[in-house]
Design an enzyme around this catalytic site. Structure first.
Site, PDB file in Angstrom:
ATOM      1  NE  ARG A  99      -4.073  -2.071   1.877  1.00 11.94           N
ATOM      2  CZ  ARG A  99      -4.920  -2.553   1.250  1.00 11.94           C
ATOM      3  NH1 ARG A  99      -5.421  -1.205   0.405  1.00 11.94           N
ATOM      4  NH2 ARG A  99      -5.611  -3.601   1.196  1.00 11.94           N
ATOM      5  CG  ASP A 100       1.560   5.508  -2.299  1.00 10.90           C
ATOM      6  OD1 ASP A 100       2.183   5.649  -3.672  1.00 10.90           O
ATOM      7  OD2 ASP A 100       1.578   6.447  -1.457  1.00 10.90           O
ATOM      8  CD  GLU A 112       7.988  10.514  -3.817  1.00  7.41           C
ATOM      9  OE1 GLU A 112       8.222  10.315  -2.775  1.00  7.41           O
ATOM     10  OE2 GLU A 112       6.789  10.844  -4.176  1.00  7.41           O
ATOM     11  CG  HIS A 122       6.646   2.903  -8.607  1.00  8.52           C
ATOM     12  ND1 HIS A 122       7.618   3.665  -8.716  1.00  8.52           N
ATOM     13  CD2 HIS A 122       5.684   3.908  -8.472  1.00  8.52           C
ATOM     14  CE1 HIS A 122       7.674   4.932  -8.733  1.00  8.52           C
ATOM     15  NE2 HIS A 122       6.635   4.934  -8.609  1.00  8.52           N
ATOM     16  CG  MET A 123       1.073  -0.387 -12.662  1.00  8.20           C
ATOM     17  SD  MET A 123       1.491   0.210 -14.222  1.00  8.20           S
ATOM     18  CE  MET A 123       2.301  -0.773 -15.188  1.00  8.20           C
ATOM     19  CG  HIS A 124       1.327   4.664  -8.940  1.00  5.11           C
ATOM     20  ND1 HIS A 124       1.322   5.414  -7.501  1.00  5.11           N
ATOM     21  CD2 HIS A 124       2.245   5.109  -9.452  1.00  5.11           C
ATOM     22  CE1 HIS A 124       2.320   6.311  -7.409  1.00  5.11           C
ATOM     23  NE2 HIS A 124       2.990   6.046  -8.803  1.00  5.11           N
TER      24      HIS A 124
HETATM   25  P1  5GP Z   1       6.074   8.200  -8.301  1.00  8.08           P
HETATM   26  O1  5GP Z   1       5.872   9.749  -7.945  1.00  8.08           O
HETATM   27  O2  5GP Z   1       7.357   7.793  -8.147  1.00  8.08           O
HETATM   28  O3  5GP Z   1       5.260   7.812  -9.213  1.00  8.08           O
HETATM   29  O4  5GP Z   1       5.348   7.666  -6.795  1.00  8.08           O
HETATM   30  C1  5GP Z   1       5.914   7.168  -5.783  1.00  8.08           C
HETATM   31  C2  5GP Z   1       4.912   6.912  -4.594  1.00  8.08           C
HETATM   32  O5  5GP Z   1       5.511   6.042  -3.671  1.00  8.08           O
HETATM   33  C3  5GP Z   1       4.249   7.882  -4.161  1.00  8.08           C
HETATM   34  O6  5GP Z   1       2.670   7.722  -4.143  1.00  8.08           O
HETATM   35  C4  5GP Z   1       4.414   7.853  -2.765  1.00  8.08           C
HETATM   36  O7  5GP Z   1       3.400   8.247  -1.791  1.00  8.08           O
HETATM   37  C5  5GP Z   1       4.938   6.535  -2.409  1.00  8.08           C
HETATM   38  N1  5GP Z   1       6.078   6.312  -1.353  1.00  8.08           N
HETATM   39  C6  5GP Z   1       6.919   7.012  -1.134  1.00  8.08           C
HETATM   40  N2  5GP Z   1       7.791   6.701  -0.010  1.00  8.08           N
HETATM   41  C7  5GP Z   1       7.220   5.634   0.499  1.00  8.08           C
HETATM   42  C8  5GP Z   1       7.440   4.532   1.566  1.00  8.08           C
HETATM   43  O8  5GP Z   1       8.218   4.775   2.096  1.00  8.08           O
HETATM   44  N3  5GP Z   1       6.537   3.654   1.467  1.00  8.08           N
HETATM   45  C9  5GP Z   1       5.367   3.422   0.800  1.00  8.08           C
HETATM   46  N4  5GP Z   1       4.383   2.708   0.955  1.00  8.08           N
HETATM   47  N5  5GP Z   1       4.999   4.346  -0.336  1.00  8.08           N
HETATM   48  C10 5GP Z   1       6.090   5.229  -0.415  1.00  8.08           C
END
Ligand code: 5GP
Length: 125
Positions: free
Chosen positions: A34-35, A105, A110-112
Site C-alpha cells: 500500500r502507498d 519520485e 512501480h505501477m500504481h
Molecule cells: P512516483 O511519483 O514515483 O510515481 O510515486 C512514488 C510513490 O511512492 C508515491 O505515491 C509515494 O506516496 C510512495 N512512497 C514514497 N515513499 C514511500 C514509502 O516509504 N512507503 C510506501 N509504501 N510508499 C511510499
C-alpha cells in the site's frame, strides 16, 4: 545514455526489508504494497524485485518470467482489492510515472493501482 539504478532508493530499501511495508501480495519476482500517501481509497504499488528504473527499462531488460510475473501480480492485486470489473468490481486505474515529465519520485519501476472511487479524468493538468 541508459539506466543506472540507485540501490539507495526507498523501494530498494523496502525490498531489502530495511523499511516496513503493508504488503498486499508477494510473488517470485514482484511485491505489491500500500502507498504510504494514498490518493484513492485503494492505492497499491506493484514493483518488480529486480533493479529496474522505469517501465521502459523493465520492458527492455527484464526476463520474460519477470514480466509475466509482474503483469499477473497487477491483475491479482486488482482481484484482491475487489475492483476487477471481470469479478464484479467497479474498476481501477493503473499508471506508472517515469522521469522528469512523468514526475517520478522513486527511481525504481512501480505501477500504481488506484481504485475505490470514481477517478475522474485521466489527467488533471
Ligand atoms: P512516483 O511519483 O514515483 O510515481 O510515486 C512514488 C510513490 O511512492 C508515491 O505515491 C509515494 O506516496 C510512495 N512512497 C514514497 N515513499 C514511500 C514509502 O516509504 N512507503 C510506501 N509504501 N510508499 C511510499
Amino acid at each position: 545514455m541508459g539506466y543506472e539504478y540507485d540501490d539507495q532508493n526507498i523501494f530498494a530499501k523496502i525490498l531489502r526489508g530495511e523499511i516496513p511495508n503493508d504488503t498486499v501480495l508477494e510473488t517470485e519476482h514482484s511485491l505489491a504494497f500500500r502507498d504510504i500517501a494514498p490518493q484513492a481509497p485503494a492505492h497499491v504499488l506493484v514493483i518488480p524485485k529486480g533493479a529496474y528504473v522505469t517501465q521502459d527499462h523493465f520492458a527492455e531488460a527484464a526476463s520474460a518470467d519477470e514480466i509475466v510475473d509482474f503483469m499477473r501480480a497487477v491483475g491479482e492485486v486488482c482481484r484482491i482489492l475487489g475492483v476487477a470489473p471481470g469479478a464484479g468490481g467497479a474498476g481501477f486505474r493503473t499508471l506508472s510515472n517515469a522521469g522528469t515529465h512523468g514526475v517520478q519520485e522513486v527511481p525504481h519501476f512501480h505501477m500504481h493501482v488506484l481504485a475505490g472511487r470514481p477517478l475522474g479524468p485521466m489527467l488533471a493538468a
